[in-house]
Design an enzyme around this catalytic site. Structure first.
Site, PDB file in Angstrom:
ATOM      1  CG  HIS A 181      -1.635   1.172   1.584  1.00 33.70           C
ATOM      2  ND1 HIS A 181      -3.010   1.187   1.695  1.00 33.70           N
ATOM      3  CD2 HIS A 181      -1.240   2.451   1.844  1.00 33.70           C
ATOM      4  CE1 HIS A 181      -3.418   2.412   1.999  1.00 33.70           C
ATOM      5  NE2 HIS A 181      -2.370   3.197   2.099  1.00 33.70           N
ATOM      6  CG  ASP A 312      -8.950  -1.200  -1.782  1.00 33.71           C
ATOM      7  OD1 ASP A 312      -9.040  -1.955  -0.801  1.00 33.71           O
ATOM      8  OD2 ASP A 312      -8.415  -0.073  -1.715  1.00 33.71           O
TER       9      ASP A 312
END
Ligand code: ZN
Length: 430
Positions: A181, A312
């Site tokens: 991330h 996501d």
């Protein structure tokens, strides 16, 4: 048990196939592609796929199932139901649960809970660091034995360069990819939307694209120097033109780097945050970027620089999102809108071909995670997704199987949807 999927347009990039053929499934595996009727015999169950598209089961390699710890947002069971309804036969779930998936026992709990529901495959992703604290490596070996398919602190970046170096080194012993991330927390501190014209207009603190870019650049240097021949690095939800350029350049030099983008970063910009009057359903991380970034992502999708589309999927309770923009949690759901958005907004206008879409949503995630699927070759597991390209659908969160209803695509009218999913030849969704 035999199953004959009759008369569908089988699109399978793994064998360069795009043809109307029958498909025979025996005992959960693909027994024959083409010329199916003779082989299947009389006792076969028949699924009429005429007018429909038959593809290797779709795999969403980036979802948040919230269990253990936040079952009011989503459970493994409700997430799996959402996956099946949305056309996904498998999902990989992130480790930022409570407790964090940083040890064998949590991984085992996830695997057991998924087996109890059995409507999709669930592949846990283990944390890079204990408690996602970024200090000490988690129990990689134990988690690998228990069934994790990748490593990620997603929700948070691996901030320490030293820890990222060690993750890239140790992950190789277990054949696991490290998913980052990418966010420099100092540069992004306090930011709630993309830093640019609209954040200025709205008077909201911005998250600059550079916060992503510097982290990707750093990681690629670490991968090059310490990743050896087997270190693998994957950028989660890549959102900027420059980080895509960095990935592209690293790939051209032979580094083992891959990346994913989300449907929302391909279809929406920070202008949407403004025009929706700061709807909290446009608040996610990374934030919706500029139009220039979006166009670059579409180019990367078409030219092969982007490997995966992942949703996501990040469910939140309605009460949590029903607050001021700056106070709301980041994230939107995606499992039940991704296929229709891709079919209508990417394939129909010709940005990508249907075959390329299947590569992005099935073949490549299977390969990156090293899980079965991504192909309908004879002998492969019969995980299959069936889609209609013509059927009209309106995104309606009230009908989602997911507990999360937080989507910026509410009310979008789209053509094309997932009709059915088969798990090892067994009909599970539709
Ligand atoms: Zn995530």
């Amino acid at each position: 048990m035999k199953l004959l999927i009759r008369g569908g347009r089988v699109v399978d990039p793994s064998q360069d196939l795009d043809e109307t053929v029958d498909l025979v499934v025996e005992e959960g595996f693909v027994a024959q592609v083409g010329g199916g009727r003779a082989r299947a015999g009389r006792n076969a169950e028949v699924f009429d796929a005429s007018g429909l598209v038959v593809t290797p089961g779709l795999i969403d390699m980036h979802v948040h199932l919230r269990e253990p710890g936040h079952e009011y947002k989503e459970t493994i069971g409700s997430g799996m139901a959402a996956a099946a309804a949305g056309g996904f036969t498998a999902v990989a779930c992130m480790a930022n649960t409570d407790p964090v998936n940083d040890s064998r026992s949590v991984t085992e709990h996830m695997v057991a809970e998924a087996a109890r529901h059995d409507t999709a495959r669930v592949y846990p992703i283990g944390a890079v660091s204990k408690g996602l604290k970024g200090e000490e490596l988690a129990e990689l070996g134990e988690m690998a034995e228990a069934g994790i398919v990748a490593l990620s602190d997603d929700g948070r970046p691996v901030e320490s360069s030293e820890l990222m170096r060690r993750a890239l080194e140790y992950s190789q012993h277990f054949g696991l990819v490290v998913i980052q991330h990418a966010e420099d927390l100092d540069l992004g501190a306090g930011g709630v939307m993309h830093e640019g014209e609209f954040s200025t207009r709205a008077g909201l603190p911005g998250l600059p694209g550079a916060a992503e870019d510097v982290m990707v650049a750093r990681d690629l240097i670490l991968l090059e120097d310490f990743g050896g021949h087997n270190g693998r690095y994957h950028v989660a939800h890549l959102s900027t033109a420059r980080s895509l350029d960095l990935v592209r350049e690293a790939k051209s030099r032979g580094l083992r780097v891959t990346c994913e983008v989300t449907p929302h970063h391909l279809l929406l910009t920070d202008g949407e945050v403004w025009s929706s009057h700061l709807s909290t359903d446009t608040k996610m991380k990374p934030p919706l970027r500029s139009e220039r970034d979006r166009i670059s992502l579409l180019e990367g999708l078409a030219d092969g620089s982007i490997d995966v589309i992942a949703s996501d999927h990040a469910p939140h309770h309605a009460d949590e999102k029903d607050v001021q923009f700056s106070c709301a949690p980041f994230g939107i759901v995606g499992l039940e809108s991704t296929v229709s958005l891709c079919l209508d907004r990417l394939v129909r206008p010709g940005t990508i071909s249907l075959s390329r879409m299947i590569e992005l949503l099935s073949c490549n995630p299977a390969e990156i995670l090293g899980v079965p699927g991504g192909t309908l070759k004879e002998g492969a597991l019969a995980d299959i997704t069936v889609m209609s390209l013509t059927s009209r659908t309106t995104i309606n969160p009230k009908r989602f199987r997911s507990k999360g209803k937080n989507t910026p695509f509410d009310g979008w009218k789209l053509r094309g949807r997932a009709v059915n999913t088969f798990l090892a030849g067994r009909q599970v969704g539709g």
